[in-house]
Scaffold this motif. Structure first.
Motif, short mmCIF file in Angstrom:
data_model
loop_
_atom_site.label_atom_id
_atom_site.label_comp_id
_atom_site.label_asym_id
_atom_site.label_seq_id
_atom_site.Cartn_x
_atom_site.Cartn_y
_atom_site.Cartn_z
N GLY A 259 0.86 -1.07 -0.09
CA GLY A 259 0.02 -0.16 0.08
C GLY A 259 0.71 1.30 -0.06
O GLY A 259 0.34 2.42 -0.11
N ILE A 290 -5.58 2.21 -2.72
CA ILE A 290 -5.17 1.26 -1.73
C ILE A 290 -5.77 0.08 -1.39
O ILE A 290 -7.07 0.25 -1.12
N ALA A 294 -4.24 -4.56 1.61
CA ALA A 294 -2.92 -4.13 1.74
C ALA A 294 -2.58 -3.82 3.11
O ALA A 294 -3.22 -3.41 3.98
#
Length: 378
Positions: A259, A290, A294
């Motif tokens: 991320g 994201i 993540a």
């Protein structure tokens, strides 16, 4: 001590001997006869203070997390625990100020000053002996493949320094004085190159980004309610990394799993490492910038109660990975729920294997003349 030649480990062998050891060193009055440490000198960090060193202060480049299981003899376990903590306090105060421990066979190795800190913690088993404090133990998390040698033990000391030679001497000096009193379960050695935004782990990623700072950090670590005033807890997890498998992942895949961009640590929702993680941001295709699984999405604190301070280290050898050290006032409301989320769905889990896990009550700091753990009132 002047005029007295005593094997301190022998003194700790029985309750009566432990009491004698108390009289010899001022234990009867709760005081230690340790000379004042020259902690203000360059290259040395203060041993005495409200909190133990090695937590809020700047992370050093080298660390050893050493764990022991105690051997109990006949007599009061409280007396034995108190005497051991008094001995550790004396050793730690001397080492932190560049002096060898009493009867040190290599006192010259305690120098030069390299910002050595020793941070002492107790497992729940020893809190039960003391009759003070409740932190429990870490639960089993999804994906755990724990090895007994890296599991929960009675006593943990975190040794940190800028010089690995001085560091290893400190570990050995303390270990020698604990012989016969405890068996060392592990000595997990780590390294890092801490910078403004954490350090590079062996995946090449910036680790420790967005750690709390200043008053926020102090509140997350030492705020109340905690298990004891000016104390905290340390959750220590050992993760082996599949570096060969990670080598096969392209840059986009690595960034997606974390991320953040590996290159500079910036979140995929922003352009700078200092930008906040925005889980509502979308990319040019209208998809979440994201991913929900993540690492940063799952590790992100859901509330102020989940804020914790990370102080991790790399390790390498037959296996390589990360020693994840997390300090927090209450693991039940911070570390444990966050770790459950990560263990269940973190995209990085494909390349991580948890092999070690333990939780320790970090004792409050100590003033000159006192000893670590005196607040337990044993």
């Amino acid at each position: 001590m002047p005029g007295i030649s005593v094997d301190r480990r022998a003194l700790l062998g029985t309750t009566a001997a432990a009491a004698l050891g108390g009289m010899l060193t001022g234990f009867g009055t709760g005081k230690l006869s340790v000379p004042a440490a020259s902690a203000a000198e360059p290259g040395y960090r203060p041993f005495y203070g409200k909190y133990q060193s090695g937590i809020l202060d700047r992370q050093q480049a080298h660390a050893v997390f050493a764990g022991w299981d105690l051997h109990w003899r006949e007599g009061s376990k409280k007396d034995q625990l108190r005497a051991m903590l008094q001995m550790i306090t004396e050793d730690a105060a001397r080492l932190a100020s560049g002096r060898g421990v009493l009867a040190d066979t290599e006192p010259e190795m305690a120098q030069p000053g390299c910002e050595l800190t020793l941070t002492v913690g107790l497992g729940q088993s020893l809190l039960d002996v003391a009759g003070h404090g409740q932190i429990g133990t870490l639960p089993h998390f999804a994906g755990d493949q724990l090895e007994q040698q890296y599991g929960q033990c009675d006593l943990l000391i975190q040794f940190c320094a800028q010089d690995p030679t001085v560091l290893q001497h400190a570990v050995r000096a303390v270990s020698k004085n604990l012989r016969g009193l405890a068996s060392r379960r592990f000595a997990q050695t780590g390294f890092a190159s801490p910078g403004v935004h954490g350090f590079r782990n062996l995946f090449g990623q910036l680790d420790g980004v967005n750690n709390p700072e200043g008053e926020v950090r102090a509140e997350a670590v030492f705020g109340q309610p905690g298990w004891i005033e000016n104390g905290t807890t340390l959750a220590l997890r050992r993760f082996e990394m599949d570096l060969d498998g990670w080598d096969e992942v392209d840059t986009a895949g690595r960034d997606h799993a974390l991320g953040r961009r590996q290159a500079d640590g910036s979140p995929l929702s922003g352009g700078s490492v200092d930008d906040p993680v925005d889980l509502a941001a979308v990319n040019g295709l209208g998809l979440p910038a994201i991913a929900a699984n993540a690492h940063v999405a799952l590790a992100r604190p859901g509330s102020a109660d989940e804020v914790m301070h990370r102080r991790g280290y790399n390790f390498a050898g037959q296996a390589s990975g990360l020693l994840f050290a997390s300090y927090q006032r209450d693991p039940a409301t911070s570390f444990i729920p966050v770790q459950h989320r990560l263990a269940a769905a973190d995209a990085l889990n494909t390349w991580l294997k948890p092999v070690g896990s333990g939780l320790y009550a970090i004792l409050p700091g100590v003033a000159e003349g006192g000893y670590l753990g005196e607040q337990l009132q044993m």
